[in-house]
Scaffold this motif. Sequence first.
Motif, PDB file in Angstrom:
ATOM      1  N   ARG A  61     -25.366  72.688  11.550  1.00  0.00           N
ATOM      2  CA  ARG A  61     -25.931  71.851  12.618  1.00  0.00           C
ATOM      3  C   ARG A  61     -27.367  72.260  12.922  1.00  0.00           C
ATOM      4  N   SER A  62     -27.631  73.554  12.904  1.00  0.00           N
ATOM      5  CA  SER A  62     -28.994  74.040  13.123  1.00  0.00           C
ATOM      6  C   SER A  62     -29.928  73.546  12.018  1.00  0.00           C
ATOM      7  N   ALA A  63     -29.455  73.590  10.783  1.00  0.00           N
ATOM      8  CA  ALA A  63     -30.258  73.097   9.660  1.00  0.00           C
ATOM      9  C   ALA A  63     -30.520  71.602   9.803  1.00  0.00           C
ATOM     10  N   ALA A  64     -29.523  70.837  10.229  1.00  0.00           N
ATOM     11  CA  ALA A  64     -29.699  69.398  10.422  1.00  0.00           C
ATOM     12  C   ALA A  64     -30.737  69.125  11.507  1.00  0.00           C
ATOM     13  N   THR A  65     -30.670  69.881  12.583  1.00  0.00           N
ATOM     14  CA  THR A  65     -31.635  69.716  13.670  1.00  0.00           C
ATOM     15  C   THR A  65     -33.046  70.052  13.208  1.00  0.00           C
ATOM     16  N   ALA A  66     -33.186  71.140  12.464  1.00  0.00           N
ATOM     17  CA  ALA A  66     -34.507  71.544  11.966  1.00  0.00           C
ATOM     18  C   ALA A  66     -35.051  70.519  10.972  1.00  0.00           C
ATOM     19  N   LEU A  67     -34.204  70.012  10.099  1.00  0.00           N
ATOM     20  CA  LEU A  67     -34.649  69.013   9.127  1.00  0.00           C
ATOM     21  C   LEU A  67     -35.053  67.720   9.821  1.00  0.00           C
ATOM     22  N   LEU A  68     -34.304  67.336  10.838  1.00  0.00           N
ATOM     23  CA  LEU A  68     -34.648  66.130  11.589  1.00  0.00           C
ATOM     24  C   LEU A  68     -35.985  66.318  12.310  1.00  0.00           C
ATOM     25  N   ALA A  69     -36.200  67.497  12.883  1.00  0.00           N
ATOM     26  CA  ALA A  69     -37.479  67.774  13.548  1.00  0.00           C
ATOM     27  C   ALA A  69     -38.618  67.717  12.535  1.00  0.00           C
ATOM     28  N   HIS A  70     -38.390  68.265  11.355  1.00  0.00           N
ATOM     29  CA  HIS A  70     -39.405  68.237  10.300  1.00  0.00           C
ATOM     30  C   HIS A  70     -39.695  66.796   9.886  1.00  0.00           C
ATOM     31  N   ALA A  71     -38.662  66.009   9.712  1.00  0.00           N
ATOM     32  CA  ALA A  71     -38.839  64.613   9.309  1.00  0.00           C
ATOM     33  C   ALA A  71     -39.605  63.848  10.376  1.00  0.00           C
ATOM     34  N   THR A  72     -39.299  64.109  11.624  1.00  0.00           N
ATOM     35  CA  THR A  72     -39.983  63.439  12.726  1.00  0.00           C
ATOM     36  C   THR A  72     -41.438  63.872  12.797  1.00  0.00           C
ATOM     37  N   GLU A  73     -41.664  65.173  12.628  1.00  0.00           N
ATOM     38  CA  GLU A  73     -43.027  65.708  12.683  1.00  0.00           C
ATOM     39  C   GLU A  73     -43.885  65.129  11.568  1.00  0.00           C
ATOM     40  N   ARG A  74     -43.323  65.040  10.373  1.00  0.00           N
ATOM     41  CA  ARG A  74     -44.081  64.523   9.227  1.00  0.00           C
ATOM     42  C   ARG A  74     -44.483  63.076   9.435  1.00  0.00           C
ATOM     43  N   THR A  75     -43.604  62.279  10.015  1.00  0.00           N
ATOM     44  CA  THR A  75     -43.919  60.863  10.184  1.00  0.00           C
ATOM     45  C   THR A  75     -44.797  60.618  11.402  1.00  0.00           C
ATOM     46  N   ALA A  76     -44.780  61.522  12.370  1.00  0.00           N
ATOM     47  CA  ALA A  76     -45.577  61.345  13.582  1.00  0.00           C
ATOM     48  C   ALA A  76     -46.992  61.885  13.428  1.00  0.00           C
ATOM     49  N   ARG A  77     -47.196  62.781  12.478  1.00  0.00           N
ATOM     50  CA  ARG A  77     -48.490  63.428  12.286  1.00  0.00           C
ATOM     51  C   ARG A  77     -49.448  62.457  11.599  1.00  0.00           C
ATOM     52  N   PRO A  78     -50.651  62.272  12.158  1.00  0.00           N
ATOM     53  CA  PRO A  78     -51.615  61.394  11.486  1.00  0.00           C
ATOM     54  C   PRO A  78     -52.139  62.071  10.222  1.00  0.00           C
ATOM     55  N   HIS A  79     -52.288  61.292   9.199  1.00  0.00           N
ATOM     56  CA  HIS A  79     -52.811  61.813   7.941  1.00  0.00           C
ATOM     57  C   HIS A  79     -54.315  61.568   7.892  1.00  0.00           C
ATOM     58  N   PRO A  80     -55.099  62.592   7.571  1.00  0.00           N
ATOM     59  CA  PRO A  80     -56.546  62.381   7.503  1.00  0.00           C
ATOM     60  C   PRO A  80     -56.865  61.461   6.325  1.00  0.00           C
ATOM     61  N   PRO A  81     -57.884  60.643   6.472  1.00  0.00           N
ATOM     62  CA  PRO A  81     -58.234  59.741   5.370  1.00  0.00           C
ATOM     63  C   PRO A  81     -58.760  60.550   4.185  1.00  0.00           C
ATOM     64  N   ALA A  82     -58.387  60.136   3.012  1.00  0.00           N
ATOM     65  CA  ALA A  82     -58.849  60.807   1.797  1.00  0.00           C
ATOM     66  C   ALA A  82     -60.269  60.353   1.504  1.00  0.00           C
ATOM     67  N   PRO A  83     -61.111  61.281   1.047  1.00  0.00           N
ATOM     68  CA  PRO A  83     -62.477  60.880   0.680  1.00  0.00           C
ATOM     69  C   PRO A  83     -62.438  59.886  -0.473  1.00  0.00           C
ATOM     70  N   ALA A  84     -63.365  58.960  -0.473  1.00  0.00           N
ATOM     71  CA  ALA A  84     -63.397  57.961  -1.516  1.00  0.00           C
ATOM     72  C   ALA A  84     -63.742  58.597  -2.867  1.00  0.00           C
ATOM     73  N   ASP A  85     -64.544  59.638  -2.824  1.00  0.00           N
ATOM     74  CA  ASP A  85     -64.957  60.304  -4.050  1.00  0.00           C
ATOM     75  C   ASP A  85     -64.539  61.758  -3.934  1.00  0.00           C
ATOM     76  N   ALA A  86     -63.809  62.261  -4.912  1.00  0.00           N
ATOM     77  CA  ALA A  86     -63.324  63.638  -4.874  1.00  0.00           C
ATOM     78  C   ALA A  86     -64.468  64.649  -4.816  1.00  0.00           C
ATOM     79  N   SER A  87     -65.637  64.288  -5.308  1.00  0.00           N
ATOM     80  CA  SER A  87     -66.773  65.207  -5.285  1.00  0.00           C
ATOM     81  C   SER A  87     -67.312  65.395  -3.868  1.00  0.00           C
ATOM     82  N   LEU A  88     -66.904  64.548  -2.920  1.00  0.00           N
ATOM     83  CA  LEU A  88     -67.360  64.675  -1.538  1.00  0.00           C
ATOM     84  C   LEU A  88     -66.513  65.625  -0.720  1.00  0.00           C
ATOM     85  N   ARG A  89     -65.426  66.120  -1.282  1.00  0.00           N
ATOM     86  CA  ARG A  89     -64.561  67.035  -0.555  1.00  0.00           C
ATOM     87  C   ARG A  89     -65.271  68.375  -0.365  1.00  0.00           C
ATOM     88  N   PRO A  90     -65.098  68.994   0.807  1.00  0.00           N
ATOM     89  CA  PRO A  90     -65.748  70.283   1.028  1.00  0.00           C
ATOM     90  C   PRO A  90     -65.127  71.367   0.146  1.00  0.00           C
TER      91      PRO A  90
END
Length: 102
Positions: free
Chosen positions: A71-100
């Motif tokens: 049950r603890s593992a299920a709760t942790a996995l659900l929290a992880h799944a929720t966190e992953r979908t709620a977290r905004p993803h930074p936009p990828a640079p259009a050109d890989a050479s522009l990455r810092p």
Amino acid sequence: MATESRPATASPELLAYVDDLRVDADRMDGYAQRLRGAAATLGGRTGTPEWSGAALERHAVACTAAAAQLRSAATALLAHATERTARPHPPAPADASLRPLK
């Protein structure tokens, strides 16, 4: 229980694992009850080894502990799944050479 709420935005694969973990936890609780029932049925009967009741109880305790961990593992996995979908993803640079550089 497998009927707890879960986010609709989480990955279906992760949600399936969460459900499976919860079902397995319920199953382990059921095994613990059956082991305790067997110990009660066998207790005091002629021919039953003296050690059997304690052994069955140890296994029942192990099943109960496993259910809690599942049950603890299920709760942790659900929290992880929720966190992953709620977290905004930074936009990828259009050109890989522009990455810092790091």
